[in-house]
Each structure stands twice: as C-alpha cells, then as structure tokens.
Design an enzyme around this catalytic site. Sequence first.
Site, PDB file in Angstrom:
ATOM      1  N   ASP A  12       0.622  -1.165  -0.056  1.00  0.00           N
ATOM      2  CA  ASP A  12       0.001  -0.100   0.033  1.00  0.00           C
ATOM      3  C   ASP A  12       1.064   1.255   0.172  1.00  0.00           C
ATOM      4  O   ASP A  12       1.791   1.305   1.073  1.00  0.00           O
ATOM      5  CB  ASP A  12      -0.830   0.039   1.218  1.00  0.00           C
ATOM      6  CG  ASP A  12      -1.846  -1.199   1.088  1.00  0.00           C
ATOM      7  OD1 ASP A  12      -1.952  -1.797   0.120  1.00  0.00           O
ATOM      8  OD2 ASP A  12      -2.601  -1.300   2.396  1.00  0.00           O
ATOM      9  N   ALA A  41      -4.220 -10.612   2.553  1.00  0.00           N
ATOM     10  CA  ALA A  41      -3.274 -10.721   3.460  1.00  0.00           C
ATOM     11  C   ALA A  41      -3.743 -10.004   4.651  1.00  0.00           C
ATOM     12  O   ALA A  41      -3.288 -10.550   5.996  1.00  0.00           O
ATOM     13  CB  ALA A  41      -1.851 -10.252   2.787  1.00  0.00           C
ATOM     14  N   ASN A 182     -19.727  -4.167   3.128  1.00  0.00           N
ATOM     15  CA  ASN A 182     -20.129  -2.953   4.027  1.00  0.00           C
ATOM     16  C   ASN A 182     -21.329  -2.427   3.352  1.00  0.00           C
ATOM     17  O   ASN A 182     -21.890  -3.047   2.414  1.00  0.00           O
ATOM     18  CB  ASN A 182     -18.976  -2.152   3.981  1.00  0.00           C
ATOM     19  CG  ASN A 182     -18.680  -1.527   2.689  1.00  0.00           C
ATOM     20  OD1 ASN A 182     -19.371  -1.554   1.695  1.00  0.00           O
ATOM     21  ND2 ASN A 182     -17.249  -1.077   2.391  1.00  0.00           N
ATOM     22  N   ASP A 248     -11.262  -5.713   6.802  1.00  0.00           N
ATOM     23  CA  ASP A 248     -10.397  -6.882   6.765  1.00  0.00           C
ATOM     24  C   ASP A 248     -10.067  -7.522   8.311  1.00  0.00           C
ATOM     25  O   ASP A 248     -10.252  -8.721   8.466  1.00  0.00           O
ATOM     26  CB  ASP A 248      -9.111  -6.453   6.201  1.00  0.00           C
ATOM     27  CG  ASP A 248      -9.118  -6.163   4.700  1.00  0.00           C
ATOM     28  OD1 ASP A 248     -10.042  -6.244   4.164  1.00  0.00           O
ATOM     29  OD2 ASP A 248      -8.113  -5.274   4.639  1.00  0.00           O
TER      30      ASP A 248
HETATM   31  O1  RIB Z   1      -9.060  -3.187   2.877  1.00  0.00           O
HETATM   32  C1  RIB Z   1      -7.832  -2.415   2.781  1.00  0.00           C
HETATM   33  C2  RIB Z   1      -6.993  -3.067   1.860  1.00  0.00           C
HETATM   34  O2  RIB Z   1      -7.502  -2.883   0.405  1.00  0.00           O
HETATM   35  C3  RIB Z   1      -5.443  -2.397   1.689  1.00  0.00           C
HETATM   36  O3  RIB Z   1      -4.577  -2.872   2.385  1.00  0.00           O
HETATM   37  C4  RIB Z   1      -5.531  -2.534  -0.054  1.00  0.00           C
HETATM   38  O4  RIB Z   1      -4.353  -3.126  -0.302  1.00  0.00           O
HETATM   39  C5  RIB Z   1      -6.727  -2.679  -0.769  1.00  0.00           C
HETATM   40  O5  RIB Z   1      -6.650  -4.161  -0.977  1.00  0.00           O
END
Ligand code: RIB
Length: 301
Positions: A12, A41, A182, A248
């Site tokens: 990122d 990840a 969401n 996530d």
């Molecule tokens: O949900 C956040 C993630 O979305 C970030 O880490 C970015 O890489 C995208 O995949």
Amino acid sequence: MNVLVIGSINTDFVVESEVLPQLGETVLGKNFSMHSGGKGANQAVAAARLGAKVSMIAAVGNDEMGQREIEILKQEKIDTTGIVIKNGVSTGIAVITLSQNDNCIIVVGGANLALSIDDIEKNQHKIQSADVIVCSLEIPLECVQYACWQAKRYNKHFILNPAPAQNLPDELLENATLITPNVWEYAKLFRLPENSSSDDVWHHFQQYSSPSTVMTCGIHGVLYHHNHLVYNQPAFEVGVVDTTGAGDTFNGALAAFFDLPCTDAIRYAAAAASLSVTRHGARNGMPSAQELEKFLEENGA
Ligand code: RIB
C-alpha cells in the site's frame, strides 16, 4: 481454528490529504508512507494475531515487493507455502488516500489477477484441513467460485467478503456460509438504486436480507441476524487514525472466532475492527488476542 485465506497481497502506498482532488486538479498532501496490505493478506494477519492457525493461497510478482510481503506474512506465523510467484507481472499495489477520517483506494491487481484455479487445486490439502475459508474479490472471480465449490464439497465454512464491490452470481451468494459486505458493497450486491442512502440500505437489510448476511456499517457497527431477528452490534468508541483495513480485521477476526456463538464472534470481531483504526496502516492496529481481551474488559464487553 484453522483458517485458509484465498485472496490478495498488496503493497500500500498511502498519502494523507485534507481534501481530495477533483479530476484535473492538483492538491498538496501531508504525509506519505508504505505499508503491507491487500484484503486477503490483511484478513490472514488479523486471524493469525488472534490465535488462529492461518495459511494463504495467493500470488505475488517475481519482485522485491513480493518477497518482502511473503517475509512479513511469515513473521506473522502464516503458512505461506501456498503463495505462488508469478513471472512477468508485478506484485499487487494499492494507492490509498486518507482524508477526513476515511479513505479511498485504487488497487492495481498485478499478480493477484494471475492467481488460477490450478494454483488452488495444487493446494487442495489446505482446503481439506481448514475449518473456515475466507475469500474477497481482489482475485479472479473464477477462483472465488472454485473455492466456494470446494468449501461446499468438503463441508467447510466459507466467508465471502464481497470487496471491492461487484455484482456476483446468485450461486456464489447462496453457497457462502456468511457474506460480509459493508453498506456500499451491500447496495451494489443487491442492486439497490445508485442514489440509495445508508438509511435505505439499513431498511433493505432489515426487510430482505438473508440470515447469512452480516453487514459492516463503519461507526454504526454491524447488522446481523440471530434467532430470526436483526441485531445491531455497535462499534466501540476509539480515536480514529486510519480506517484502512477495518473491514479486513473484522473478517479475519470473524474467521478466527468462528467456533464461538455468533453474537460473541461478532462482538469480538467488531472490537478488533475498532482497535484496528487506532494506528496508521492496514495492519498496525490489528490486535493480538491479549490486546483484544484487555480492550473488551476495559469496555465492559
Ligand atoms: O481493505 C484495505 C486494503 O484494500 C488495503 O490494504 C489495500 O491493499 C486494498 O486491498
């Protein structure tokens, strides 16, 4: 819990800015930083920090970013033997802009989009030994569909995090154990009119959603079904630094706590997601099991 994440790995690139530029406009931003990311990840790391035994099936490019991301996942005690290195494509990246306590993200999938059914097939044993399989949508849809069929075949729980938002085949939605959009992903998934407000989406959820749908609503917490009723798990009050990766964290935590009663699993996952926004980067705020326990005690939950 044995958690298998079949999903993306990104690096990122994050900028902070008071305002977002209009098309054709240049604005001056504040800070720049690089973090590890990718929805898959991130979910894997969230589950591993909370004590789950986690493995990943994923793809990175044959480049420094890919090597670095694999090393970082190993440090989180994640089994990375299912991560394939693809030649001729770069590791996935995301360009993230943080502004006004929220974020906007552009993802360039790179190697994530080269993941194939064959890569998953070669790791069948990981599907067979998993309790829960988690998929999001930064990899080819055919891989997600294949993973869902395999989950059904081997009688495994399948969490589908439909992010980034896209229309999906009914078969996939019907066969997932849980779907975790969401608010905006929910609107897209269930084809609500483009100008639907979050109130419209809440109303739709209460009237029409199926018990397998759990909707994350940012500061408004989580909507879910239990015993034929719709419940709202409020978000926990925290100082927001960076919301990237909150969803996530919720999904990874939900997988890690999948064997608990659903109300507990959702409360713990909501608490983990709240904690995740208190630090910069998608993963820096993700709690360990001990940090989560302490936070829940302090918050009377
Ligand atoms: O949900 C956040 C993630 O979305 C970030 O880490 C970015 O890489 C995208 O995949």
